[in-house]
Structure formats: structure tokens, C-alpha cells
Design a protein around this motif. Structure first.
Motif, PDB file in Angstrom:
ATOM      1  N   VAL A  84       4.349   0.038  -8.839  1.00 24.50           N
ATOM      2  CA  VAL A  84       3.071  -0.141  -8.145  1.00 24.50           C
ATOM      3  C   VAL A  84       3.160  -1.397  -7.288  1.00 24.50           C
ATOM      4  N   LEU A  85       2.451  -1.376  -6.184  1.00 20.24           N
ATOM      5  CA  LEU A  85       2.492  -2.450  -5.201  1.00 20.24           C
ATOM      6  C   LEU A  85       1.066  -2.880  -4.906  1.00 20.24           C
ATOM      7  N   ARG A  86       0.757  -4.161  -5.130  1.00 17.24           N
ATOM      8  CA  ARG A  86      -0.594  -4.631  -4.877  1.00 17.24           C
ATOM      9  C   ARG A  86      -0.919  -4.521  -3.385  1.00 17.24           C
ATOM     10  N   CYS A  87      -2.054  -3.914  -3.072  1.00 19.55           N
ATOM     11  CA  CYS A  87      -2.465  -3.736  -1.686  1.00 19.55           C
ATOM     12  C   CYS A  87      -2.999  -5.043  -1.110  1.00 19.55           C
ATOM     13  N   ASP A  88      -2.632  -5.321   0.118  1.00 19.86           N
ATOM     14  CA  ASP A  88      -3.338  -6.365   0.849  1.00 19.86           C
ATOM     15  C   ASP A  88      -4.527  -5.729   1.565  1.00 19.86           C
ATOM     16  N   GLY A  89      -5.320  -6.549   2.224  1.00 20.32           N
ATOM     17  CA  GLY A  89      -6.529  -6.039   2.864  1.00 20.32           C
ATOM     18  C   GLY A  89      -6.255  -4.992   3.917  1.00 20.32           C
ATOM     19  N   ALA A  90      -5.164  -5.170   4.669  1.00 21.59           N
ATOM     20  CA  ALA A  90      -4.835  -4.217   5.730  1.00 21.59           C
ATOM     21  C   ALA A  90      -4.480  -2.853   5.148  1.00 21.59           C
ATOM     22  N   HIS A 149      -1.211   0.242  -4.899  1.00 20.03           N
ATOM     23  CA  HIS A 149      -0.623   1.438  -4.302  1.00 20.03           C
ATOM     24  C   HIS A 149       0.450   1.958  -5.247  1.00 20.03           C
ATOM     25  N   HIS A 150       0.331   3.207  -5.636  1.00 15.28           N
ATOM     26  CA  HIS A 150       1.367   3.809  -6.466  1.00 15.28           C
ATOM     27  C   HIS A 150       2.518   4.250  -5.580  1.00 15.28           C
ATOM     28  N   VAL A 151       3.683   3.725  -5.847  1.00 20.73           N
ATOM     29  CA  VAL A 151       4.886   4.086  -5.099  1.00 20.73           C
ATOM     30  C   VAL A 151       5.492   5.325  -5.755  1.00 20.73           C
TER      31      VAL A 151
END
Length: 266
Positions: free
Chosen positions: A133-139, A191-193
Motif C-alpha cells: 500500500v502507498l500513502r496517497c498525497d493530496g494530488a 492506494h492499494h498497489v
């Protein structure tokens, strides 16, 4: 521990037929198919014993063999990538300690995502499957929300508890937040990779389980593990300046090509 990477690829995608053979132009202007780029991503992972493409389509097999990939022909009855990985692992007649499902629509997957995933599963003996999993940034979060408003499925999100144990995965944006975030700010959404690492026993059991209501509603294969009470480990990975996106819809092609151009990826 021995590691096998399987890249499942099917031609008859309901959302995007022929997707594995779609050409993507890199930073230097040279085009390669989606499946070749995904295979190259798999080949760049260190500490792996074998990389194979698993497909049921002669066109994909021929294209893969043309660029030198190892191919396993699986049946047309596989309902998803996990079932295809299970069949491929069984057909190879070799028992690997860890089987990685590197989905064929994620050519921008950095090698350290997969390496971190393998290390995470090795370090968690109670986990039967792991996924990054990847932490989302605002964009990124804004992009997810824009996709949903437009009726498109963008990325999948993951919610997990203590120790990284998965609670849920969804094509909706979860958890809900009404806050606004700067483009480069951290958000509480992950975000699930779309990569998985399985222990062989759990992988071989998977095709025998019924499809549950959550998997059917969301169309997410990993929910079958949760619906059968099997622990799924979420391993947080870092982008390290790399952009990441899957090819889910035809509209994603120019997005991926722009990302490759910006990152200088051939």
C-alpha cells in the motif's frame, strides 16, 4: 526462500479488451506493449528465481515469446489473476516458498515495491498473503475522487489496522475524509498497489473457495481471502519520487505515457 513471479494476462477484459497488447510510448518515443513493460518490471526485481507470464490467449503468448518471456498457458476458466497464478504454480510442478502476482496492468511498479512485499511476508509468519500500500498525497487523492465523480474506477484503496492487518479494500475512496489537502501533503488514504505475495498453501486453497458477496460487489479478488478469514498483510511502501498508476481504462494510456516521459522511463 525461493520466489516465483507470475504475471497473469488475459485478452478478454470486460473493461478493456486486448489491454495486455496495448502499446505504451516511453520517454524516448519507443513503444512497448503493456505486457512487455510489466514483464520488464518483474525482471528488474532482485532475489527472484523465475518470472513467467500466465495467459490463456495465443496472441499474448506469441507476443511474450517474441520479446523473450517465459510463458505458461492456463485455462480460460480462471476468474481472476489469483486463480491464474494458482494454476500456473501448479502447472510448473515446482513448489516455491513465495509466489508473487505482479498484475499485467501495472508497468510502473518499482522493483522496491515487490522486494519490500517479499521481505514483509518473510517477516510475518502468520500472514498468508501480503500486498503493498502507498500513502496517497493530496494530488493522488484528488485524482481518485475525480475519477469516481466521473464514473470511472481509478485506483483501489486499502484500510488496515494494527500490524498492517487488512480490514477492507474498495474501489471507492476509503476511509472517508472531508478535509482538503495540498497536492504534496500526506492524507489518511492508502492506494492499494495491485501486487500480491502468497504462501503456496493459501494460494492453492483459493480457487476452491466460493466467491463471496464482497468480492462480487467490488470485483476485487483479494477480498476472497478476507471473506474466508485469512489474514492479509498490508506492507507500506514508499514512492521515492516515482509516480504509480495502473492501466484500468483507455483514458489511462496518455496518463501513463505522460508519467513515463516525466520520469524519463524508456
Amino acid at each position: 526462500m525461493s520466489v516465483l513471479i507470475v504475471i497473469p494476462a488475459r485478452y478478454a477484459s470486460s473493461r478493456y479488451p486486448g489491454k495486455p497488447l496495448v502499446a505504451l510510448k516511453g520517454a524516448g518515443g519507443v513503444s512497448h506493449t503493456l505486457i512487455e513493460r510489466s514483464w520488464r518490471a518483474g525482471m528488474s526485481v532482485t532475489g527472484v528465481d523465475r518470472v513467467v507470464v500466465a495467459t490463456d490467449d495465443d496472441r499474448i503468448r506469441d507476443a511474450c515469446e517474441a520479446f523473450g518471456a517465459d510463458v505458461v498457458m492456463t485455462s480460460e476458466t480462471c476468474a481472476n489473476g489469483t486463480e491464474r497464478c494458482a494454476e500456473a504454480h501448479n502447472m510448473l510442478g515446482e513448489v516455491y516458498d513465495i509466489v508473487v502476482n505482479l498484475q499485467g496492468d501495472a508497468p510502473l511498479t518499482p522493483p522496491w515495491f515487490v522486494e519490500g512485499l517479499i521481505a514483509g511476508l518473510r517477516a510475518a509468519p502468520d500472514a498468508e498473503i501480503a500486498t503493498p500500500v502507498l500513502r496517497c498525497d493530496g494530488a493522488t487523492l484528488t485524482g481518485f475522487l475525480d475519477d469516481r465523480k466521473a464514473g470511472r474506477v481509478g485506483g483501489t484503496t486499502a484500510v488496515f489496522g494494527a500490524g498492517g492487518r487488512a480490514l477492507y479494500f474498495s474501489k471507492e475512496v476509503v476511509p472517508y475524509t472531508n478535509s482538503t489537502y495540498a497536492p504534496d501533503a500526506e492524507t489518511p488514504v492508502f492506494h492499494h498497489v495491485g501486487v500480491y505475495a502468497y504462501r503456496p498453501a493459501a494460494l492453492s486453497a483459493y480457487p476452491g473457495w466460493d466467491v463471496g458477496p464482497l468480492e462480487k460487489l467490488e470485483g476485487l479478488e483479494q477480498l476472497r481471502f478476507l471473506e474466508n478469514g485469512r489474514p492479509v498483510l498490508c506492507v507500506e511502501v514508499e514512492a521515492r519520487g516515482r509516480q504509480f498508476w495502473e492501466l484500468n481504462n483507455p483514458e489511462d494510456v496518455p496518463k501513463l505515457e505522460a508519467m513515463m516521459a516525466e520520469m524519463g522511463l524508456e
